[in-house]
Design a protein around this motif. Structure first.
Motif, PDB file in Angstrom:
ATOM      1  N   PHE A  83      34.288  11.072   6.893  1.00  0.00           N
ATOM      2  CA  PHE A  83      35.447  10.212   6.814  1.00  0.00           C
ATOM      3  C   PHE A  83      35.556   8.690   7.195  1.00  0.00           C
ATOM      4  N   PRO A  84      35.117   8.486   8.359  1.00  0.00           N
ATOM      5  CA  PRO A  84      35.098   7.063   8.896  1.00  0.00           C
ATOM      6  C   PRO A  84      34.275   6.079   7.805  1.00  0.00           C
ATOM      7  N   ILE A  85      32.970   6.754   7.465  1.00  0.00           N
ATOM      8  CA  ILE A  85      32.255   5.982   6.454  1.00  0.00           C
ATOM      9  C   ILE A  85      32.975   5.572   5.293  1.00  0.00           C
ATOM     10  N   GLY A  86      33.797   6.657   4.851  1.00  0.00           N
ATOM     11  CA  GLY A  86      34.829   6.247   3.492  1.00  0.00           C
ATOM     12  C   GLY A  86      35.797   5.120   3.879  1.00  0.00           C
ATOM     13  N   ILE A  87      36.233   5.298   5.160  1.00  0.00           N
ATOM     14  CA  ILE A  87      37.116   4.251   5.382  1.00  0.00           C
ATOM     15  C   ILE A  87      36.498   2.768   5.464  1.00  0.00           C
ATOM     16  N   VAL A  88      35.334   2.545   5.822  1.00  0.00           N
ATOM     17  CA  VAL A  88      34.632   1.575   5.623  1.00  0.00           C
ATOM     18  C   VAL A  88      34.206   1.076   4.273  1.00  0.00           C
ATOM     19  N   SER A  89      34.148   2.132   3.363  1.00  0.00           N
ATOM     20  CA  SER A  89      33.636   1.890   1.761  1.00  0.00           C
ATOM     21  C   SER A  89      34.755   1.189   1.299  1.00  0.00           C
ATOM     22  N   SER A  90      36.001   1.646   1.570  1.00  0.00           N
ATOM     23  CA  SER A  90      37.177   1.311   0.874  1.00  0.00           C
ATOM     24  C   SER A  90      37.286  -0.159   0.977  1.00  0.00           C
TER      25      SER A  90
END
Length: 413
Positions: A163-170
């Motif tokens: 989930f935090p990786i996804g936040i960075v990817s956005s």
């Protein structure tokens, strides 16, 4: 079913063997978590561009109101979805529920790219949140049921960093693709993953056994033994979530109010970076730490350690220093460990027949209280005389979680 699909969905065999089918399942769950993190934060990232396109006829104040509604609708969908998909999964199974929830948030994120009004935007945002809420419940529930016990904590911990990786990817997506309609085409990825999951995933054997043995006794979730675990699980999960989001939401403002802080905000940026990096590191290593100390001791360490560090951080520091950064990093590391371990601990509090329902309840009741509680910090600042005192008061939730965890029942497989 083709021969290739039969090979991929090879049985989830013994308690120590990690089959190819299990690796496929883990990859789907991890990518699902990453996509959920990206979808959750993509709207705030693109909101300025969306405002200029869809709601440009409104005043700045009206745009602010609409952005608040968009966030609120998404969070409402997430919470309702988390509660609803748990019920669905206990009825129709883990694989179909996971495939449907991932497909759902992918489809409605994709549809946002073609929305011609902010009303449709809100509807699609609500429905994508509904799918995300289900996906996050199903990923941890499914993984805890089918992954070999020997390495289960490790891989549930690794799953938590998706989930935090996804936040960075956005943020990366916005940098690479400034056009918001093109950016929301990212929904294609979870939609494809969800569709493929129908053929690539094999149902949890534990769920199939529980279904065949299930009685017709109504309201099993309210039985005395499960009710106690429901209350304890909701308090344990919610207390960490409240403390975590209080710190994440208000730490930058607290830093800015310390002495020796530059107006350009370098110190705030360092604090935010440490929160992110510490959380990712904690989540990644949480399983190995739990293997060494035991799950229960690891979680007690997270709650007790978070309380002590928060007291030191918010009570003893009146000016900015390197020590502040060290304390923030340690607190974030404990937060990361807790997220990995809570994803492992909460589902295993409950029997398989009501596991998804109960997990969804614990996750999302805690989220409701978190949303309400974090708003109180702004009001408490004036009452208590500063952000540090307000955050210190909210740190008491870690102590509450520690006490409830200490007296709660041990988990089972």
């Amino acid at each position: 079913m083709t021969h290739t699909t039969q090979t991929i969905t090879v049985a989830y065999r013994s308690e120590s063997y990690v089959s190819f089918g299990l690796w496929i399942m883990f990859a789907i769950c991890l990518v699902g978590n990453i996509m959920a993190g990206s979808v959750s934060t993509i709207m705030p990232v693109y909101l300025p561009a969306i405002s200029g396109d869809l709601i440009k006829e409104f005043s700045d104040g009206r745009i602010s109101d609409i952005s608040s509604f968009l966030n609120a609708f998404y969070l409402a969908g997430w919470t309702i979805g988390g509660l609803t998909w748990g019920l669905i999964a206990d009825k129709i199974g883990r694989t179909r529920s996971l495939a449907l929830s991932v497909s759902m948030f992918g489809l409605f994120t994709l549809l946002i790219s073609s929305a011609q009004s902010w009303e449709l935007l809100m509807l699609f945002r609500f429905l994508s949140g509904f799918g995300v809420g289900g996906t996050l419940v199903m990923n941890t529930t499914f993984l805890t049921e089918v992954w070999p016990e020997k390495t289960r904590e490790v891989f549930v911990g690794i799953l938590s960093i998706g989930f935090p990786i996804g936040i960075v990817s956005s943020g990366t997506l916005n940098y690479m693709i400034p056009q918001w309609r093109t950016g929301f085409l990212i929904g294609t990825i979870p939609l494809i993953i969800g569709i493929l999951s129908f053929g690539l995933l094999r149902e949890s054997e534990k769920w199939k056994v529980s279904r065949s043995e299930r009685t017709s006794q109504p309201n099993v979730i309210l039985l005395k033994q499960n009710r106690a675990n429901l209350i304890n699980g909701a308090i344990i999960y919610g207390s960490m979530l409240i403390g975590l989001w209080a710190v994440f939401s208000w730490l930058p403002t607290w830093i800015q109010n310390l002495q020796n802080v530059h107006t350009e905000g370098q110190e705030r940026s360092l604090g935010i970076m440490l929160l992110g990096m510490g959380g990712l590191a904690g989540g990644f290593f949480s399983g190995w730490i739990a293997k060494s100390l035991g799950t229960r001791k690891t979680m007690l360490l997270c709650f007790g350690g978070s309380f002590l560090i928060a007291v030191i951080l918010f009570k003893t520091n009146t000016s900015f220093s390197n020590l502040v950064l060290v304390e923030i990093g340690l607190l974030a590391f404990l937060f990361g460990i807790s997220q990995g371990m809570l994803g492992y601990y909460i589902p295993l509090l409950f029997p398989v027949s009501i596991r998804a329902t109960s997990t969804g309840f614990c996750y999302n009741i805690g989220r409701i209280f978190t949303t309400a509680a974090v708003f109180f910090i702004g009001w408490l600042v004036n009452v208590l005389g500063g952000y540090g005192n307000s955050l210190l008061l909210f740190s008491l939730v870690f102590l509450i979680g520690f006490i409830v965890l200490f007296y709660s029942k041990k988990i089972t497989n």
